[in-house]
Design an enzyme around this catalytic site. Structure first.
Site, PDB file in Angstrom:
ATOM      1  N   ARG A 388     -34.583  85.284  86.008  1.00  0.00           N
ATOM      2  CA  ARG A 388     -33.873  85.171  87.290  1.00  0.00           C
ATOM      3  C   ARG A 388     -34.277  83.849  87.926  1.00  0.00           C
ATOM      4  O   ARG A 388     -35.460  83.621  88.164  1.00  0.00           O
ATOM      5  CB  ARG A 388     -34.234  86.316  88.240  1.00  0.00           C
ATOM      6  CG  ARG A 388     -33.896  87.705  87.745  1.00  0.00           C
ATOM      7  CD  ARG A 388     -34.115  88.740  88.842  1.00  0.00           C
ATOM      8  NE  ARG A 388     -34.172  90.092  88.324  1.00  0.00           N
ATOM      9  CZ  ARG A 388     -33.108  90.844  88.049  1.00  0.00           C
ATOM     10  NH1 ARG A 388     -31.895  90.348  88.257  1.00  0.00           N
ATOM     11  NH2 ARG A 388     -33.243  92.079  87.588  1.00  0.00           N
ATOM     12  N   HIS A 448     -37.745  89.410  78.859  1.00  0.00           N
ATOM     13  CA  HIS A 448     -38.237  89.536  80.230  1.00  0.00           C
ATOM     14  C   HIS A 448     -39.491  88.698  80.464  1.00  0.00           C
ATOM     15  O   HIS A 448     -39.952  88.557  81.589  1.00  0.00           O
ATOM     16  CB  HIS A 448     -38.533  91.024  80.499  1.00  0.00           C
ATOM     17  CG  HIS A 448     -38.860  91.356  81.913  1.00  0.00           C
ATOM     18  ND1 HIS A 448     -40.121  91.776  82.320  1.00  0.00           N
ATOM     19  CD2 HIS A 448     -38.097  91.337  83.029  1.00  0.00           C
ATOM     20  CE1 HIS A 448     -40.110  91.998  83.622  1.00  0.00           C
ATOM     21  NE2 HIS A 448     -38.914  91.742  84.079  1.00  0.00           N
ATOM     22  N   TYR A 481     -42.510  87.281  96.813  1.00  0.00           N
ATOM     23  CA  TYR A 481     -43.057  88.153  95.776  1.00  0.00           C
ATOM     24  C   TYR A 481     -44.473  87.701  95.475  1.00  0.00           C
ATOM     25  O   TYR A 481     -44.728  86.507  95.327  1.00  0.00           O
ATOM     26  CB  TYR A 481     -42.237  88.058  94.480  1.00  0.00           C
ATOM     27  CG  TYR A 481     -40.878  88.693  94.496  1.00  0.00           C
ATOM     28  CD1 TYR A 481     -40.183  88.925  95.678  1.00  0.00           C
ATOM     29  CD2 TYR A 481     -40.259  89.047  93.303  1.00  0.00           C
ATOM     30  CE1 TYR A 481     -38.918  89.497  95.671  1.00  0.00           C
ATOM     31  CE2 TYR A 481     -38.989  89.628  93.277  1.00  0.00           C
ATOM     32  CZ  TYR A 481     -38.326  89.843  94.470  1.00  0.00           C
ATOM     33  OH  TYR A 481     -37.075  90.411  94.464  1.00  0.00           O
ATOM     34  N   HIS A 605     -45.553  92.257  93.022  1.00  0.00           N
ATOM     35  CA  HIS A 605     -44.829  92.119  91.759  1.00  0.00           C
ATOM     36  C   HIS A 605     -45.743  91.807  90.573  1.00  0.00           C
ATOM     37  O   HIS A 605     -45.314  91.858  89.425  1.00  0.00           O
ATOM     38  CB  HIS A 605     -43.780  91.005  91.920  1.00  0.00           C
ATOM     39  CG  HIS A 605     -42.754  90.947  90.842  1.00  0.00           C
ATOM     40  ND1 HIS A 605     -42.724  89.946  89.897  1.00  0.00           N
ATOM     41  CD2 HIS A 605     -41.713  91.755  90.547  1.00  0.00           C
ATOM     42  CE1 HIS A 605     -41.702  90.141  89.077  1.00  0.00           C
ATOM     43  NE2 HIS A 605     -41.077  91.227  89.449  1.00  0.00           N
TER      44      HIS A 605
END
Length: 692
Positions: A388, A448, A481, A605
């Site tokens: 992202r 990821h 985050y 996170h």
């Protein structure tokens, strides 16, 4: 071990419990009022995604006749029944709180959400002129009759359902009007001079739907609106990709996104609580939805739009979250006069650097690392994974500049990052146009991991510098985050990263790594080994302890091992922000396990795994939670932290979280959560970390 229902918490109900903590945090009086509004918005946005993905999946299973139970023994139908009950209780709680915010608390602070009917004639005239000039041209009423079938209602759109009639005819017609909230603000600010307020700090708004509703007859010249109400639908928005059949993954994702925009089946219908029964009946028949998926709302629909109000420029109404400073080892890079591109590489060569965002600025560390690499003539190549990224990404700009400077640049762009697919497709195209080698990962697996590798030529040899993090390469989220990252030149880890990048680009079948824990190949196996070693140490009377921080704990195999470790005498402290399917503090099951959840201004996170190993500590950070998807169905990387000083830093950080008595929610043995009931909190982890 006891039955499944007694040892595992349902994943979906645990998620609802997490979102409840978000809502209740926003309702605490210690938070400033626009921060309370922010938490309410986050709660609603979370809930939208939950319905689009998780509820949609369960609903599809029920409709397909699937009865396979979850790890806690509930069928899809039983889960949906419990979900609907819990969510309706929570949304009632939220709506009552929001109504009090709007009608009382915000007004006292000079923020007014006005009702059209309460405006003066002069104020109504201004609003009507705004409607005519800025809204009316965007509206398209769609009538429903034998010649015009009920129109498609797009996902999460705000709509008006109206009954109109010809003044010379008694027959009513049903009309749907989509409110263009993507092209105009949900809350329209009325100028202070129109309100005739001399108070410059006050703000006056009217909702766009209220304004349209009170001008609705302007849409039906020669006809009359008998009644109208607002509604909103949530659709199945999970992507279905047939990767093995797709020759072009980019094209396959684009096609799937087009289907998502059109939307899948309706999984939720939200209506106003005072909706006329004849309009409700028409909606139910037209949308084909069961009554248990209808939510009657006492406040505004789509409360995620409340986030717009948090942009009001009033420092007295919200905390300033733009914090952070340059990491102490990188401070000399701040100087504008420092033109030495080698300096950041010299620093990393001397010592490994542990970063903690947002307390350590992302801009002056990770972005600086990529920017310097892009401009340094000795850098030969840059490789990075992008999951992202922000829409205006400095890292993307640096990668393009690096390619222009003649460096070999390889990026893995994960096209299947949920709800960021469209953004990533656009970036992938731009990167390819800039001459960058773009890959999309391994078929059947979502990539990821958060890794970046810089190859630099020094004294005739190539040296590898790298960053491994727990969070995305995203400049925006890095401010809100909390994430950890490691900057290093460790040759073994760098070698592992080269193998991993080759695997991602399809040129390696590497399954064993020197130091990295990589899923799906070696990570599960290593974590099992580490937990079993603590069990063995406890049984032998050695010091045994586990501390783990993550977003979610779901994996049944890991949970069972933690129960065994608890019974063996291993002290276990778990800091799990979201879903936790493990019961703590249960007699003969988990008496030695403590679970807390930190919910604060920053989204926790980071993933950290600390194993005592009889005081020869092993510590890891990375991108993976203890979930099946992370351990078995995603490409993830977790790195060891080996330096004594950095291990101590991480242990100190974990203790700050464990001792928190302000942001911390304690999980009880029945799976519910409670907060400390202290008059004065002594340990506020996020505030304490800002002050460090």
């Amino acid at each position: 071990m006891k039955s499944q229902a007694n040892v595992f918490i349902n994943r979906e109900l645990s998620w609802i419990e997490f979102n409840k903590r978000v809502l209740l945090t926003g309702m605490e009086k210690e938070y400033k009022i626009l921060d309370q509004v922010k938490f309410c918005s986050i709660f609603s946005n979370n809930l939208d995604e939950f319905y689009m993905v998780r509820v949609a999946s369960l609903k599809a299973q029920v409709e397909a006749g699937i009865t396979k139970t979850s790890i806690d023994g509930l069928s899809p139908k039983e889960q949906l029944t419990k979900i609907n009950k819990e969510v309706k209780n929570l949304t009632d709680l939220q709506e009552n709180f929001v109504n009090d915010l709007v009608n009382n608390k915000l007004k006292k602070q000079g923020v007014f959400l006005k009702n059209y009917k309460d405006l003066t004639e002069n104020q109504k005239n201004w609003c009507n002129n705004f409607f005519t000039s800025s809204i009316f041209p965007l509206l398209t009423p769609l009538v429903v009759d034998p010649a015009h079938p009920f129109p498609f209602i797009s996902n999460l759109s705000l709509n008006i359902a109206a009954l109109i009639k010809d003044r010379e005819d008694t027959k009513n017609q049903f009309v749907r009007i989509k409110i263009p909230t993507k092209n105009i603000n949900r809350f329209i600010q009325i100028p202070n001079e129109i309100i005739q307020s001399s108070d410059e700090i006050s703000h006056f708004f009217i909702s766009v739907e209220d304004l349209i509703g009170n001008n609705i007859n302007a849409l039906f010249n020669g006809m009359e609106c008998i009644n109208y109400s607002f509604f909103r639908v949530t659709r199945d928005a999970d992507l279905e990709l047939k990767e093995l059949e797709a020759d072009d993954l980019l094209l396959a994702v684009e096609k799937s996104l087009q289907k998502r925009r059109l939307g899948g089946d309706v999984v939720r219908l939200e209506v106003k609580s005072d909706i006329p029964q004849n309009i409700l009946k028409l909606l139910i028949e037209s949308i084909s939805i069961q009554k248990e998926y209808i939510y009657f709302c006492k406040s505004l629909l789509g409360l995620d739009d409340l986030n717009q109000l948090t942009k009001i420029n009033r420092d007295d109404l919200k905390e300033n979250l733009l914090i952070g400073k340059t990491h102490q080892d990188l401070k000399n890079l701040d100087s504008p006069s420092n033109k030495n591109l080698n300096s950041i590489f010299k620093i990393i060569r001397k010592k490994n650097i542990l970063l903690h965002h947002p307390y350590d600025l992302f801009k002056t560390s990770v972005e600086e690392f990529i920017n310097r690499a892009a401009d340094d003539p000795l850098v030969m190549a840059i490789k990075i994974t992008l999951y992202r990224v922000s829409k205006d990404s400095p890292i993307i700009s640096a990668l393009m500049r690096a390619a222009e400077n003649g460096k070999e640049v390889m990026t893995l762009v994960e096209l299947k990052a949920r709800f960021d697919e469209d953004n990533n497709i656009q970036w992938a195209k731009q990167l390819e146009q800039a001459g960058i080698h773009v890959v999309y990962g391994i078929i059947g697996f979502k990539t990821h991991t958060k890794i970046a590798l810089v190859v630099r030529k020094e004294k005739g040899r190539l040296r590898n510098y790298f960053h491994i993090g727990t969070g995305n390469y995203n400049s925006n989220t890095s401010r809100f985050y909390t994430d950890l990252g490691l900057l290093s030149t460790d040759p073994d880890i760098a070698s592992d990263l080269l193998e991993l990048f080759n695997y991602l680009s399809g040129f390696s079948k590497q399954k064993r790594y020197k130091k990295l824990l990589v899923s799906p190949s070696s990570m599960r196996e290593k974590f099992i080994f580490l937990i079993k070693r603590e069990i063995k140490n406890a049984e032998e009377g050695k010091k045994a302890e586990i501390i783990a921080k993550m977003n979610s704990l779901v994996d049944p195999e890991i949970i069972k091992l933690l129960y065994l470790a608890s019974n063996a005498g291993v002290k276990i402290s778990l800091i799990v922000r979201g879903i936790c399917c493990l019961y703590p503090q249960r007699k003969n099951l988990s008496e030695n396990i403590q679970v807390i959840s930190i919910i604060g201004h920053f989204l926790e996170h980071s993933r950290i795994f600390w194993f005592c190993n009889d005081n020869d500590h092993e510590v890891f950070i990375g991108s993976a939670d203890w979930m099946r998807r992370n351990l078995d169905r995603r490409i993830e990387a977790i790195t060891p932290i080996e330096e004594y000083e950095l291990k101590n830093q991480i242990h100190t950080l974990l203790q700050i979280y464990i001792k928190d008595d302000y942001y911390s929610w304690i999980m009880k043995e029945d799976g519910s959560y409670s907060k400390y009931k202290l008059d004065v909190a002594n340990n506020r982890s996020q505030i304490d970390l800002i002050k460090k």
